[in-house]
Design an enzyme around this catalytic site. Structure first.
Site, PDB file in Angstrom:
ATOM      1  N   PHE A   1       0.963  -1.387   0.095  1.00 50.95           N
ATOM      2  CA  PHE A   1       0.056  -0.229   0.386  1.00 50.95           C
ATOM      3  C   PHE A   1       1.057   1.590   0.494  1.00 50.95           C
ATOM      4  CE2 PHE A   1      -2.806   3.193   1.779  1.00 50.95           C
ATOM      5  CZ  PHE A   1      -4.058   3.069   0.961  1.00 50.95           C
TER       6      PHE A   1
ATOM      7  N   ASP B   1       2.125  -4.982   8.224  1.00 47.99           N
ATOM      8  CA  ASP B   1       0.301  -4.184   8.876  1.00 47.99           C
ATOM      9  C   ASP B   1      -1.044  -5.213   8.571  1.00 47.99           C
ATOM     10  OD1 ASP B   1      -1.974  -2.609   7.239  1.00 47.99           O
ATOM     11  OD2 ASP B   1      -0.401  -0.899   6.387  1.00 47.99           O
TER      12      ASP B   1
ATOM     13  N   TYR C   1     -10.808   0.708  10.007  1.00 50.28           N
ATOM     14  CA  TYR C   1     -12.044   1.501   9.623  1.00 50.28           C
ATOM     15  C   TYR C   1     -12.405   0.692   8.226  1.00 50.28           C
ATOM     16  CZ  TYR C   1      -8.130   3.447   6.809  1.00 50.28           C
ATOM     17  OH  TYR C   1      -7.780   3.607   6.120  1.00 50.28           O
ATOM     18  N   LYS C   2     -12.030  -0.820   8.293  1.00 49.06           N
ATOM     19  CA  LYS C   2     -11.543  -1.366   7.629  1.00 49.06           C
ATOM     20  C   LYS C   2     -12.752  -3.175   8.238  1.00 49.06           C
ATOM     21  CE  LYS C   2      -8.089   0.135   4.051  1.00 49.06           C
ATOM     22  NZ  LYS C   2      -6.159   0.013   4.456  1.00 49.06           N
TER      23      LYS C   2
ATOM     24  N   ARG D   1     -12.205  -5.152  -7.143  1.00 51.84           N
ATOM     25  CA  ARG D   1     -11.625  -5.349  -6.146  1.00 51.84           C
ATOM     26  C   ARG D   1     -13.442  -5.310  -5.538  1.00 51.84           C
ATOM     27  NH1 ARG D   1      -8.559  -2.447  -1.080  1.00 51.84           N
ATOM     28  NH2 ARG D   1     -10.284  -1.271  -1.624  1.00 51.84           N
TER      29      ARG D   1
HETATM   30  C1  LIG Z   1      -6.026   1.085   4.226  1.00 52.47           C
HETATM   31  C2  LIG Z   1      -4.405   1.180   4.695  1.00 52.47           C
HETATM   32  C3  LIG Z   1      -3.000   1.781   5.489  1.00 52.47           C
HETATM   33  C4  LIG Z   1      -3.927   3.403   4.772  1.00 52.47           C
HETATM   34  O1  LIG Z   1      -4.088   4.406   6.501  1.00 52.47           O
HETATM   35  P1  LIG Z   1      -4.429   5.112   6.417  1.00 52.47           P
HETATM   36  O2  LIG Z   1      -3.393   5.851   7.467  1.00 52.47           O
HETATM   37  O3  LIG Z   1      -5.026   5.315   7.672  1.00 52.47           O
HETATM   38  O4  LIG Z   1      -4.596   6.105   6.034  1.00 52.47           O
HETATM   39  C5  LIG Z   1      -2.313   2.110   5.687  1.00 52.47           C
HETATM   40  N1  LIG Z   1      -1.761   0.427   4.634  1.00 52.47           N
HETATM   41  C6  LIG Z   1      -2.482  -0.634   4.424  1.00 52.47           C
HETATM   42  C7  LIG Z   1      -2.061  -1.579   4.041  1.00 52.47           C
HETATM   43  C8  LIG Z   1      -4.132  -0.236   3.761  1.00 52.47           C
HETATM   44  O5  LIG Z   1      -4.829  -1.014   3.054  1.00 52.47           O
END
Ligand SMILES: *Cc1c(COP(=O)(O)O)cnc(C)c1O
Length: 426
Positions: free
Chosen positions: A129, A199, A224-225, A385
């Protein structure tokens, strides 16, 4: 499963089916984006209203003590800890994932500098990400380190030489849903003297995770996921008890001080993971996050994460089978990018197509089938997705979503100009 009636039968026999009622889902929407923003739990609105009107409005500042606001990051952290194989008191809710990536990478580099001086490489993967990579770039520049990126399909073990300090991976890839074997990769890293940062954004609440059994070093993830904490919910951070008390994290703040209300001039870090809190917790957001985490914990009497995982795999397997057995997987030109082997797949299916991925996703959304589009970059393809959340996704939802996709392609509807207008958030 070749008919909708068979999908209905799977739902009727699904022991987890009652959990869907924990959510306030709009009618006529097939929501396959809980991997990006989890759905609204039924308890959240009233809980947030109570925090605002009673705890804040009536009890004002006293609520830090009387409503336990001050303990919220640890209390909700303990609940999340139970979902990721961490012990009580080892995980706290704080900040965003991006900020927590910064904190743990800096902490890991401090430990590496003490234990294995001279190691100047951080390894991650090109398909990670972007925020993780951006923060890693910034940290690497600060430390005069090199950031090395694994290519898709590359074995981390091949890159972990005596130069490498830290390996930072996302357990379940946000694009493909491909899942690393956390225990095996961590063991390989440790054999080579490398620390690991995991992560868990697409893992916690979606797949079983056991940080302790894996011997992991640091972990972060978002609320939030699959944890259903609401837009911009606070994130969480974990450090192995072996490492939590070594060094300060870089954003040393008063809420991570051993005694914040002593108002001492000098920083003295709180014991354990407490030092990874920086400033005042986001009380309203953390209260909403707790409602979301409670929906996942509500699966405990039904078999917990193991049962959720079994259903998630059945849903994603059904999605992939329906696509590959229909014209979608043939003349319509879709390929399944997610791993077909259960052990390698998280809780989503992603498709690729040479052309039209964005417009096809928009055409599906117009029909009430909500997935999302992720742009390809750096040689990676554009993807469509589709996330499944076993707490509320039904087998008929998967069947109907694939049927809508067949119709969007069969009618050529996706070619309508209105579906090619790019929005700010895809
Ligand atoms: C959704 C996600 C993020 C989001 O980071 P934020 O700081 O909440 O915007 C980070 N890393 C991964 C792998 C994600 O899937």
């Amino acid at each position: 499963v070749t008919t909708r009636a068979e999908a209905e039968r799977l739902d009727a026999a699904d022991p987890l089916a009652p959990l869907r009622d924990l959510f306030d889902l709009p009618d006529r929407t097939i929501y396959l984006d809980g991997n990006s923003l989890g759905a609204l739990p039924r308890t959240t609105a009233a809980r947030v209203a109570d925090v605002v009107t009673r705890e804040w409005g009536r009890d004002l500042i006293g609520s830090w003590n009387t409503a336990g606001w001050i303990d919220l990051p640890r209390r909700v952290g303990d609940k999340i800890a139970g979902l990721v194989g961490a012990g009580p008191g080892e995980l706290v809710v704080a900040d965003s994932t991006s900020v927590n990536v910064y904190k743990v990478l800096k902490a890991a580099l401090a430990v590496a500098a003490a234990d294995a001086p001279g190691r100047r490489v951080v390894v991650s993967e090109r398909a990670n990400f972007p925020t993780d990579l951006y923060v890693a770039q910034s940290v690497a520049a600060e430390h005069g380190c090199e950031l090395v990126l694994l290519e898709p399909g590359e074995d981390p073990a091949d890159r972990l030489d005596e130069e490498v300090a830290v390996l930072m991976l996302t357990h379940v890839n946000y694009r493909t849903g491909r899942m690393w074997d956390m225990a095996a990769v961590t063991a390989q890293a440790h054999e080579r003297g490398v620390l690991t940062v995991w992560d868990l954004c697409h893992s916690a609440g979606a797949v079983p995770v056991d940080l302790t059994a894996a011997g992991a070093d640091y972990a972060i993830g978002c609320g939030y996921k699959f944890l259903n904490g609401g837009p911009g919910a606070p994130a969480y951070v974990w450090a192995s008890p072996r490492l939590a008390e070594r060094f300060w994290q870089p954003l040393a703040g008063w809420m991570g001080h051993a005694a914040p209300f002593a108002f001492a001039t000098g920083y003295e870090p709180a014991p354990g993971i407490g030092r990874f809190v920086s400033g005042t917790p986001a009380v309203i957001g953390t209260a909403a996050l707790e409602c979301g985490v409670d929906t996942v914990l509500a699966a405990e009497p039904y078999g917990g994460m193991a049962a959720l995982r079994e259903k998630s795999l059945a849903l994603t397997r059904l999605f992939a089978d329906l696509v590959s057995e229909s014209p979608l997987g043939g003349p319509d030109g879709f390929a399944i990018e997610s791993p077909l082997a259960d052990a390698e797949r998280g809780s989503q299916v992603c498709l690729t197509r040479a052309e039209g991925a964005y417009a096809i996703v928009q055409a599906l959304i117009a029909r009430g089938v909500v997935g999302d589009f992720r742009a390809g970059q750096d040689g990676l393809p554009d993807i469509l997705r589709f996330g499944v959340t076993p707490l509320y996704t039904r087998f008929v939802d998967v069947w109907d979503a694939v049927e809508h996709l067949r119709q969007v392609m069969g009618t050529g509807e996706w070619r309508e100009a209105r579906f090619d207008q790019r929005l700010a958030v895809t």
